[in-house]
Design a protein around this motif. Structure first.
Motif, PDB file in Angstrom:
ATOM      1  N   GLY A  92       0.782  -1.332   0.117  1.00  0.00           N
ATOM      2  CA  GLY A  92       0.139  -0.112   0.070  1.00  0.00           C
ATOM      3  C   GLY A  92       0.942   1.223   0.027  1.00  0.00           C
ATOM      4  N   ASP A  93       0.603   1.984   1.125  1.00  0.00           N
ATOM      5  CA  ASP A  93       1.045   3.376   1.063  1.00  0.00           C
ATOM      6  C   ASP A  93       2.715   3.397   1.027  1.00  0.00           C
ATOM      7  N   SER A  94       3.181   2.460   1.736  1.00  0.00           N
ATOM      8  CA  SER A  94       4.664   2.146   1.808  1.00  0.00           C
ATOM      9  C   SER A  94       5.381   1.974   0.537  1.00  0.00           C
ATOM     10  N   LEU A  95       4.781   0.962  -0.277  1.00  0.00           N
ATOM     11  CA  LEU A  95       5.216   0.946  -1.463  1.00  0.00           C
ATOM     12  C   LEU A  95       5.219   2.158  -2.564  1.00  0.00           C
ATOM     13  N   GLU A  96       4.036   2.820  -2.301  1.00  0.00           N
ATOM     14  CA  GLU A  96       3.745   4.033  -3.371  1.00  0.00           C
ATOM     15  C   GLU A  96       4.789   5.183  -2.773  1.00  0.00           C
ATOM     16  N   ARG A 100       7.855   6.713  -5.525  1.00  0.00           N
ATOM     17  CA  ARG A 100       7.746   8.147  -5.581  1.00  0.00           C
ATOM     18  C   ARG A 100       9.162   8.550  -5.075  1.00  0.00           C
ATOM     19  N   TYR A 101       9.820   7.995  -4.075  1.00  0.00           N
ATOM     20  CA  TYR A 101      11.207   8.471  -3.665  1.00  0.00           C
ATOM     21  C   TYR A 101      12.006   8.156  -4.473  1.00  0.00           C
ATOM     22  N   GLU A 102      12.026   6.787  -5.139  1.00  0.00           N
ATOM     23  CA  GLU A 102      13.014   6.507  -6.101  1.00  0.00           C
ATOM     24  C   GLU A 102      13.096   7.254  -7.335  1.00  0.00           C
ATOM     25  N   GLN A 103      11.639   7.709  -7.652  1.00  0.00           N
ATOM     26  CA  GLN A 103      11.574   8.473  -9.021  1.00  0.00           C
ATOM     27  C   GLN A 103      11.966   9.877  -8.764  1.00  0.00           C
ATOM     28  N   GLU A 119      13.576  19.643  -2.097  1.00  0.00           N
ATOM     29  CA  GLU A 119      12.736  19.300  -0.792  1.00  0.00           C
ATOM     30  C   GLU A 119      11.931  17.986  -0.885  1.00  0.00           C
ATOM     31  N   GLU A 120      11.380  17.926  -2.200  1.00  0.00           N
ATOM     32  CA  GLU A 120      10.582  16.855  -2.399  1.00  0.00           C
ATOM     33  C   GLU A 120      11.192  15.437  -1.879  1.00  0.00           C
ATOM     34  N   VAL A 121      12.512  15.260  -2.232  1.00  0.00           N
ATOM     35  CA  VAL A 121      13.131  13.941  -1.918  1.00  0.00           C
ATOM     36  C   VAL A 121      13.488  13.787  -0.426  1.00  0.00           C
ATOM     37  N   ALA A 122      13.686  14.967   0.195  1.00  0.00           N
ATOM     38  CA  ALA A 122      13.737  15.116   1.831  1.00  0.00           C
ATOM     39  C   ALA A 122      12.394  14.780   2.556  1.00  0.00           C
ATOM     40  N   ARG A 123      11.406  15.363   1.742  1.00  0.00           N
ATOM     41  CA  ARG A 123       9.924  15.020   2.435  1.00  0.00           C
ATOM     42  C   ARG A 123       9.764  13.822   2.202  1.00  0.00           C
ATOM     43  N   LEU A 124       9.797  13.019   0.807  1.00  0.00           N
ATOM     44  CA  LEU A 124       9.543  11.634   0.755  1.00  0.00           C
ATOM     45  C   LEU A 124      10.524  10.680   1.844  1.00  0.00           C
ATOM     46  N   GLY A 125      11.777  11.232   2.008  1.00  0.00           N
ATOM     47  CA  GLY A 125      12.490  10.416   2.813  1.00  0.00           C
ATOM     48  C   GLY A 125      12.098  10.452   4.085  1.00  0.00           C
ATOM     49  N   ALA A 126      11.494  11.694   4.684  1.00  0.00           N
ATOM     50  CA  ALA A 126      10.880  11.526   6.105  1.00  0.00           C
ATOM     51  C   ALA A 126       9.611  10.643   6.123  1.00  0.00           C
ATOM     52  N   MET A 128       9.437   8.042   4.216  1.00  0.00           N
ATOM     53  CA  MET A 128       9.758   6.441   4.345  1.00  0.00           C
ATOM     54  C   MET A 128      10.228   6.394   5.822  1.00  0.00           C
ATOM     55  N   ASP A 129      10.620   7.132   6.515  1.00  0.00           N
ATOM     56  CA  ASP A 129      11.082   6.987   8.024  1.00  0.00           C
ATOM     57  C   ASP A 129      10.145   6.490   8.536  1.00  0.00           C
ATOM     58  N   ARG A 130       8.875   7.519   8.595  1.00  0.00           N
ATOM     59  CA  ARG A 130       7.545   7.375   9.269  1.00  0.00           C
ATOM     60  C   ARG A 130       6.933   6.047   8.924  1.00  0.00           C
ATOM     61  N   VAL A 131       6.823   5.632   7.922  1.00  0.00           N
ATOM     62  CA  VAL A 131       6.164   4.068   7.570  1.00  0.00           C
ATOM     63  C   VAL A 131       7.139   3.055   7.572  1.00  0.00           C
ATOM     64  N   ASP A 132       8.454   3.149   7.954  1.00  0.00           N
ATOM     65  CA  ASP A 132       9.610   2.304   8.035  1.00  0.00           C
ATOM     66  C   ASP A 132       9.593   1.506   6.717  1.00  0.00           C
ATOM     67  N   GLY A 133       9.361   2.105   5.752  1.00  0.00           N
ATOM     68  CA  GLY A 133       9.605   1.509   4.441  1.00  0.00           C
ATOM     69  C   GLY A 133      11.055   1.314   3.803  1.00  0.00           C
ATOM     70  N   TRP A 134      12.039   1.607   4.374  1.00  0.00           N
ATOM     71  CA  TRP A 134      13.277   1.420   3.693  1.00  0.00           C
ATOM     72  C   TRP A 134      13.683   0.089   3.261  1.00  0.00           C
ATOM     73  N   ASN A 135      13.193  -1.074   4.192  1.00  0.00           N
ATOM     74  CA  ASN A 135      13.634  -2.291   4.099  1.00  0.00           C
ATOM     75  C   ASN A 135      12.391  -3.126   3.719  1.00  0.00           C
ATOM     76  N   LEU A 136      11.676  -2.568   2.824  1.00  0.00           N
ATOM     77  CA  LEU A 136      10.203  -3.145   2.431  1.00  0.00           C
ATOM     78  C   LEU A 136      10.306  -4.549   1.631  1.00  0.00           C
ATOM     79  N   GLU A 137      11.479  -4.413   0.755  1.00  0.00           N
ATOM     80  CA  GLU A 137      11.560  -5.477  -0.212  1.00  0.00           C
ATOM     81  C   GLU A 137      12.226  -6.672   0.636  1.00  0.00           C
TER      82      GLU A 137
END
Length: 632
Positions: A92-96, A100-103, A119-126, A128-137
Motif C-alpha cells: 500500500g502506502d509504503s510501496l507508493e 515516488r522517492y526512487e523516481q 525538498e521533495e526528496v527530503a519530504r519523501l525520505g521523512a 519513508m522513515d515514518r512508515v518504516d519503508g526502507w527495508n520493504l523488499e
C-alpha cells in the motif's frame, strides 16, 4: 482507539438466522479470537465487517483513516504476478512512497540544482522513515521465506492452493494496519511456521481479529475471545484458557437461573390452574408475571456434537509396513521405512509440508503403490480414511443421501441410530439434511465428511489434517471419541494441541526419506528438539573455543617415543570394553523408550541417559582412535 464498532447487526439466509442483535467493538489493543461451531457464521461476520457482504440490520462504524487489512479464507490473487510482487503490491502506502522517492531521486540526479526536487526528496525520505519503508523488499522476502515460500520470483498461478494462501498471508502481514483480520491463517501451515507466526503476531502492536481452531495459538496470541453461539456474540476477556473457565461459569449461572425460573413457573402454573379471579389489579399483574415465567427460558441452545459409534472387531494383525521406498521424481519420500501398527496404536506423523506424510497414509490405505517394500493388512482391518480433499463429495448430492450411501443406520453403545439421527447429532437439522452439499460451509462439509467416515464403522482411522476447518467444539468431541476408540489411529497433523491430546508416539519426517520414531506426545518431542538444539549450540561454542586455544597455543615439543606407556595400554583395553558396552546399551534404551511410550517420566529419564551415553561414546571413540594410531 476503537478501530471498528458493531451495533445490533443481524444476518439471516432464508429461514436460517446466523446471528441477530450483535454488538461489540475492537480497539488497537485487542487481540481477538473469534470462535464458534462451523456454520454459525464466523466467516460471514468477517465479510460483513469488511463490507464485502451486507448485514440485514444494524450499523458498523470504522474509525476515521483506520487501516484494516483482511485475509480471506480463500483469497483472490493475480496468477500472473510473482509472489514477491503480490506481497509488495499489498504494501500500500509504503510501496507508493518508495516508488515516488526512487523516481524523485532519479530526477534529482539529472537536475541536481532543482531546489523543489531537493525538498521533495527530503519530504519523501521523512515519509519513508515514518512508515518504516526502507527495508520493504527485504522484509517481504524474509516473511515469504518464514512462511515457507522459497521461490519469491515464482508466479502465483503456478503455485498450489496452500502456497497461494501463504503468499496472501505474507501480503496481509507486510501491509501496515490498525486492525489485521485473518480467517483461518494457520490452516495448512506446518508446525514450525505456526510457531513463527505466533511470535510475529504476538509482537505486533496493532489490533488483531482472527478465526482459528488452533487452541495453543489462541492461548498464546489472543487477549479477547468472541464466542459466536446462540445466534449472538459473547465477549470474554483473556485467552482461550480463560474463556473456557468463563464459559463454564456462564453456563452454571444460566442453569441456576433456569432452575429458579422453572420452580417459580411451576408454582405460578398451579396458581393459574386454581382459576384466580382477574378482577383485581394485583391478580392481573400476577397473571402477567406467570405468563412471562412460562414463556421465558434461560436454557442455552448451544450446539454440540456427539459421536458414539461401535467399531468392528479388530484381530491381532493390523498393518505391517516393511522396507517401504517411495520417490517423486528426484525427491526421496520414503527410504526403507519399517513400522508395525498395533491394535491400540495412537501414532502422530509430523514434519514440514511436502516431505511425504500424506503419501504414507495413501500407501497404507492402498490408494498409492510404493516403489518397493511390503504393506500387509489384517483380514479384519476396516480403514476409515479422513483425507484432506474429500474428493468423493458430490456438491449436487443432498446431505442425507451422502450419508445413506454408506449406511442407513449405525450401532452405538445404546443400540442403533438412523442416518437422520446421526445427522441431528452432527448439527444437521431436518431442513439442512435435505439441502445440497454445495450450500454447506467449508467446515460443515468437513464435519459431514467425518460423519460419513464413522458411519462405515472403521476399526483403523487414518486422519490427514483432521483439525483443518473443524471448529473447536467438534475437535474436542473428536478427541474424546478417540479416547474411547478401541482401534488404531494414525494422525497427520500440525495442530500441537490435538497431537498432545491424541497420540503417544510420533513418526517425524526429516526429509530425504529419513523418518525417526519418537516416543511421547508433541510437547515432549518439542522439548527434546529444543534441548538438542541448545546442546548443539553449546557444543559448537566449545569447539570454536577449543579451536581458538589450539591456534593460540605454541606447538609442543614432539617426543621421539611413539610407543604406548603401560597406563595407556591399560586405558586402550578398557576403552574397547566400554565402547562395546555403550554400543549395546544405546539400542536397548531406544527399545525401552518405545515400550514405555505413555510413561513420560520414564521416557524423559531414558532420554537423558541416552544423551549422556551418546556423548561418552563419542569421547571414548575419539580417544580410542588416538591411542590406536599410536599403537599401530
Amino acid at each position: 482507539m476503537v478501530v471498528i464498532s458493531v451495533e445490533e447487526i443481524s444476518k439471516s439466509y432464508g429461514e436460517r438466522t446466523l446471528f441477530e442483535g450483535v454488538t461489540f467493538g475492537i480497539s488497537r489493543d485487542d487481540r481477538v479470537g473469534l470462535i464458534g461451531v462451523n456454520g454459525s457464521g464466523k466467516s460471514t461476520l468477517l465479510r460483513i465487517l469488511m463490507g464485502k457482504e451486507e448485514a440485514d440490520d444494524g450499523r458498523i462504524a470504522r474509525a476515521n483513516d483506520a487501516r484494516i487489512e483482511y485475509l480471506a479464507q480463500e483469497p483472490e490473487l493475480d496468477g500472473e504476478t510473482t509472489a514477491l510482487q503480490t506481497v509488495l503490491d499489498g504494501a500500500g502506502d509504503s510501496l507508493e512512497i518508495l516508488r515516488r522517492y526512487e523516481q524523485a531521486c532519479a530526477e534529482l540526479a539529472e537536475r541536481p540544482d532543482d531546489e523543489g526536487l531537493v525538498e521533495e526528496v527530503a519530504r519523501l525520505g521523512a515519509e519513508m522513515d515514518r512508515v518504516d519503508g526502507w527495508n520493504l523488499e527485504s522484509e517481504a522476502k524474509i516473511i515469504l521465506s518464514k512462511l515457507g515460500v522459497a521461490e519469491a520470483d515464482k508466479s502465483v498461478g503456478a503455485m498450489s492452493g496452500g502456497q497461494q494462501k501463504r503468499v496472501a498471508l505474507a501480503r496481509a502481514l507486510v501491509r501496515p494496519a490498525d486492525l489485521l483480520i485473518l480467517d483461518e491463517p494457520t490452516n495448512h501451515l506446518d508446525v514450525d511456521v505456526i510457531a513463527w507466526l505466533e511470535g510475529f503476531l504476538a509482537n505486533r502492536t496493532s489490533g488483531l481479529l482472527l478465526i482459528t481452531h488452533d487452541r495453543y495459538f489462541l492461548d498464546r496470541v489472543t487477549n479477547v475471545i468472541l464466542e459466536l453461539a446462540d445466534q449472538t456474540v459473547y465477549r470474554h476477556r483473556g485467552n482461550y484458557s480463560d474463556f473456557l473457565q468463563a464459559r463454564e461459569k456462564r453456563r452454571e449461572e444460566l442453569q441456576k437461573k433456569e432452575a429458579k425460573r422453572a420452580n417459580l413457573a411451576k408454582k405460578e402454573l398451579e396458581w393459574l390452574r386454581r382459576g384466580p379471579k382477574a378482577r383485581t389489579t394485583k391478580n392481573k399483574a400476577r397473571i402477567q408475571r406467570a405468563e412471562e415465567l412460562l414463556t421465558t427460558s434461560y436454557a442455552t441452545h448451544e450446539q454440540s456434537v456427539e459421536i458414539d459409534t461401535v467399531e468392528r472387531r479388530l484381530g491381532k494383525k493390523v498393518i505391517v509396513v516393511e522396507d517401504l521406498v517411495k520417490k517423486r521424481g528426484d525427491l526421496t519420500v520414503l527410504d526403507g521405512l519399517t513400522y508395525r501398527v498395533d491394535r491400540r496404536d495412537r501414532l502422530g506423523i509430523v514434519g514440514p509440508n511436502g516431505v511425504g506424510k500424506s503419501t504414507l497414509l495413501d500407501i497404507i490405505a492402498d490408494r498409492l503403490q510404493a516403489d518397493s517394500g511390503v504393506v500387509e493388512r489384517g483380514e479384519t482391518v476396516a480403514i476409515g480414511y479422513y483425507d484432506q480433499k474429500a474428493e468423493q463429495m458430490d456438491p449436487n448430492m443432498r446431505v442425507h443421501d451422502y450419508i445413506t450411501e454408506i449406511a442407513h443406520r449405525v450401532p452405538t453403545s445404546d443400540g442403533w441410530l438412523t442416518a437422520s439421527q446421526m445427522l441431528d447429532l452432527f448439527l444437521f437439522d431436518r431442513q439442512k439434511q435435505w439441502t445440497y452439499i454445495e450450500k454447506l460451509s467449508g467446515g460443515e462439509r468437513r464435519r459431514l465428511y467425518l460423519l460419513r467416515i464413522l458411519m462405515g464403522q472403521p476399526n483403523v482411522l487414518l486422519l490427514d489434517e483432521p483439525t483443518n476447518d473443524l471448529d473447536v467444539d467438534t475437535l474436542t468431541v473428536l478427541e474424546d471419541y478417540l479416547d474411547d476408540f478401541s482401534g488404531a489411529v494414525i494422525t497427520v497433523s500440525h495442530d500441537r494441541y490435538f497431537l498432545d491430546r491424541t497420540v503417544d508416539h510420533l513418526l517425524v519426517f526429516r526429509g530425504d526419506g529419513v523418518v525417526e520414531e519418537v516416543p511421547g506426545n508433541y510437547s515432549y518431542y518439542e522439548e527434546r528438539e529444543e534441548k538438542a538444539r541448545r546442546e548443539e549450540e553449546k557444543r559448537q561454542r566449545e569447539l570454536e573455543t577449543q579451536a581458538q586455544k589450539i591456534q593460540d597455543k605454541p606447538e609442543p615439543r614432539r617426543s621421539n617415543s611413539k610407543k604406548l606407556s603401560y597406563r595407556e595400554r591399560q586405558e586402550f583395553e578398557r576403552l574397547e570394553e566400554r565402547i562395546a558396552e555403550l554400543e549395546e546399551r544405546l539400542p536397548a534404551i531406544d527399545q525401552e523408550m518405545v515400550e514405555n511410550a505413555t510413561d513420560y517420566e520414564s521416557v524423559a529419564r531414558l532420554d537423558e541417559e541416552k544423551q549422556q551415553l551418546s556423548a561418552e561414546l563419542d569421547e571414548s571413540f575419539e580417544r580410542w582412535m588416538e591411542l590406536s594410531e599410536r599403537a599401530d
